[in-house]
Design a protein around this motif. Structure first.
Motif, short mmCIF file in Angstrom:
data_model
loop_
_atom_site.label_atom_id
_atom_site.label_comp_id
_atom_site.label_asym_id
_atom_site.label_seq_id
_atom_site.Cartn_x
_atom_site.Cartn_y
_atom_site.Cartn_z
N ALA A 77 0.83 -1.21 0.00
CA ALA A 77 0.00 0.00 0.00
C ALA A 77 0.86 1.25 0.00
O ALA A 77 0.64 2.18 -0.79
CB ALA A 77 -0.94 -0.01 1.21
N PHE A 78 1.87 1.29 0.88
CA PHE A 78 2.73 2.47 0.93
C PHE A 78 3.56 2.60 -0.35
O PHE A 78 3.80 3.72 -0.82
CB PHE A 78 3.62 2.44 2.17
CG PHE A 78 2.96 3.01 3.39
CD1 PHE A 78 3.00 4.38 3.64
CD2 PHE A 78 2.29 2.20 4.29
CE1 PHE A 78 2.37 4.93 4.75
CE2 PHE A 78 1.67 2.73 5.41
CZ PHE A 78 1.71 4.10 5.65
N LEU A 83 6.70 7.88 -2.84
CA LEU A 83 7.70 8.37 -1.89
C LEU A 83 7.19 9.53 -1.05
O LEU A 83 7.38 9.55 0.17
CB LEU A 83 8.98 8.77 -2.63
CG LEU A 83 10.10 9.37 -1.79
CD1 LEU A 83 10.59 8.35 -0.76
CD2 LEU A 83 11.24 9.85 -2.67
N HIS A 84 6.56 10.51 -1.68
CA HIS A 84 6.08 11.69 -0.95
C HIS A 84 5.12 11.28 0.16
O HIS A 84 5.21 11.76 1.29
CB HIS A 84 5.42 12.67 -1.92
CG HIS A 84 5.07 13.97 -1.30
ND1 HIS A 84 3.79 14.31 -0.97
CD2 HIS A 84 5.86 15.00 -0.91
CE1 HIS A 84 3.78 15.51 -0.41
NE2 HIS A 84 5.03 15.95 -0.37
N TYR A 85 4.20 10.38 -0.15
CA TYR A 85 3.24 9.90 0.86
C TYR A 85 3.98 9.18 1.99
O TYR A 85 3.70 9.39 3.16
CB TYR A 85 2.20 8.97 0.22
CG TYR A 85 1.10 8.56 1.18
CD1 TYR A 85 -0.06 9.30 1.27
CD2 TYR A 85 1.23 7.44 1.99
CE1 TYR A 85 -1.07 8.95 2.15
CE2 TYR A 85 0.23 7.07 2.88
CZ TYR A 85 -0.92 7.84 2.96
OH TYR A 85 -1.91 7.49 3.84
N ARG A 86 4.93 8.32 1.62
CA ARG A 86 5.69 7.58 2.64
C ARG A 86 6.42 8.54 3.57
O ARG A 86 6.45 8.33 4.78
CB ARG A 86 6.65 6.59 1.98
CG ARG A 86 5.95 5.42 1.32
CD ARG A 86 6.90 4.31 0.91
NE ARG A 86 7.95 4.71 -0.01
CZ ARG A 86 7.85 4.70 -1.33
NH1 ARG A 86 6.71 4.33 -1.91
NH2 ARG A 86 8.87 5.05 -2.08
N LEU A 87 7.02 9.56 3.02
CA LEU A 87 7.75 10.54 3.84
C LEU A 87 6.80 11.33 4.74
O LEU A 87 7.09 11.53 5.93
CB LEU A 87 8.53 11.51 2.95
CG LEU A 87 9.74 10.92 2.23
CD1 LEU A 87 10.29 11.91 1.20
CD2 LEU A 87 10.82 10.51 3.22
N GLY A 95 9.35 2.27 10.28
CA GLY A 95 10.21 1.15 9.92
C GLY A 95 11.48 1.13 10.76
O GLY A 95 11.92 0.07 11.23
N ALA A 96 12.05 2.31 10.96
CA ALA A 96 13.26 2.41 11.78
C ALA A 96 12.97 2.03 13.23
O ALA A 96 13.74 1.30 13.86
CB ALA A 96 13.83 3.83 11.72
N ALA A 101 13.35 -1.84 17.69
CA ALA A 101 12.66 -2.72 18.65
C ALA A 101 13.06 -4.17 18.43
O ALA A 101 13.24 -4.92 19.40
CB ALA A 101 11.15 -2.55 18.52
N GLY A 102 13.21 -4.58 17.19
CA GLY A 102 13.62 -5.96 16.89
C GLY A 102 15.02 -6.25 17.39
O GLY A 102 15.28 -7.32 17.95
N VAL A 103 15.93 -5.29 17.21
CA VAL A 103 17.31 -5.46 17.70
C VAL A 103 17.30 -5.55 19.23
O VAL A 103 17.96 -6.41 19.81
CB VAL A 103 18.21 -4.31 17.20
CG1 VAL A 103 19.55 -4.31 17.92
CG2 VAL A 103 18.41 -4.42 15.70
N ALA A 104 16.56 -4.65 19.87
CA ALA A 104 16.49 -4.66 21.34
C ALA A 104 15.93 -5.99 21.85
O ALA A 104 16.42 -6.55 22.83
CB ALA A 104 15.63 -3.50 21.83
N LYS A 105 14.91 -6.50 21.16
CA LYS A 105 14.31 -7.79 21.55
C LYS A 105 15.32 -8.92 21.39
O LYS A 105 15.44 -9.79 22.26
CB LYS A 105 13.08 -8.05 20.70
CG LYS A 105 12.28 -9.24 21.12
CD LYS A 105 11.00 -9.34 20.29
CE LYS A 105 10.19 -10.54 20.68
NZ LYS A 105 8.96 -10.65 19.87
N ALA A 106 16.08 -8.90 20.30
CA ALA A 106 17.09 -9.94 20.07
C ALA A 106 18.19 -9.88 21.12
O ALA A 106 18.64 -10.92 21.62
CB ALA A 106 17.69 -9.78 18.67
N ILE A 107 18.60 -8.67 21.48
CA ILE A 107 19.63 -8.51 22.52
C ILE A 107 19.11 -9.03 23.85
O ILE A 107 19.80 -9.76 24.56
CB ILE A 107 20.09 -7.04 22.63
CG1 ILE A 107 20.90 -6.66 21.39
CG2 ILE A 107 20.89 -6.80 23.90
CD1 ILE A 107 21.19 -5.18 21.27
#
Length: 135
Positions: A77-78, A83-87, A95-96, A101-107
């Motif tokens: 959808a995005f 690009l303009h809409y996504r920004l 996404g960042a 959060a995924g990295v923190a969970k893995a750690i």
């Protein structure tokens, strides 16, 4: 529900990008079927909510597929909206944050695993030391 509370941006993107309702000002998920997500969208200039169906890439066979389809459709959808809409609508920021959060969970998971190994090693040392005292 979860999608309406935590992923309202996805619901609006589904309506605009996948259902082609450019004038959608808001959208809520009202159901899930084997075919896709049911939405009700508020559309600029329309008094009644518009009922929409966001079709899955293939018919749903198991409930465990829903999250994967939701993520896949979110990105589709995005991408369709450009690009303009996504920004402007926080696609990259979200996404960042999800990646962090995924990295923190893995750690945290690794720490728990390492902690369990450490506890096992400590228990082994205590057991060996207790044997030596007895013997």
């Amino acid at each position: 529900g979860h999608m309406n509370g935590d992923h309202a941006d996805s619901c609006l993107a589904y309506a605009r990008g996948l259902c082609g309702v450019a004038g959608a000002t808001g959208a809520q998920m009202t159901g899930v079927s084997c075919a896709g997500f049911a939405l009700e969208a508020a559309v600029e200039g329309e008094a009644k909510l518009r009922k929409l169906l966001v079709r899955f890439p293939v018919p749903l066979r198991h409930a465990s597929q829903v999250r994967g389809f939701a993520v896949e459709l979110h990105h589709a959808a995005f991408a369709a909206l450009g690009l303009h809409y996504r920004l402007r609508h926080g696609y990259y920021r979200r996404g960042a944050l999800m990646a962090i959060a995924g990295v923190a969970k893995a750690i945290a998971k690794r720490r728990v695993q390492l902690g369990a190994v450490g506890l096992s090693a400590a228990a082994l040392v205590v057991a060996v030391a207790a044997r030596r005292r007895v013997g």
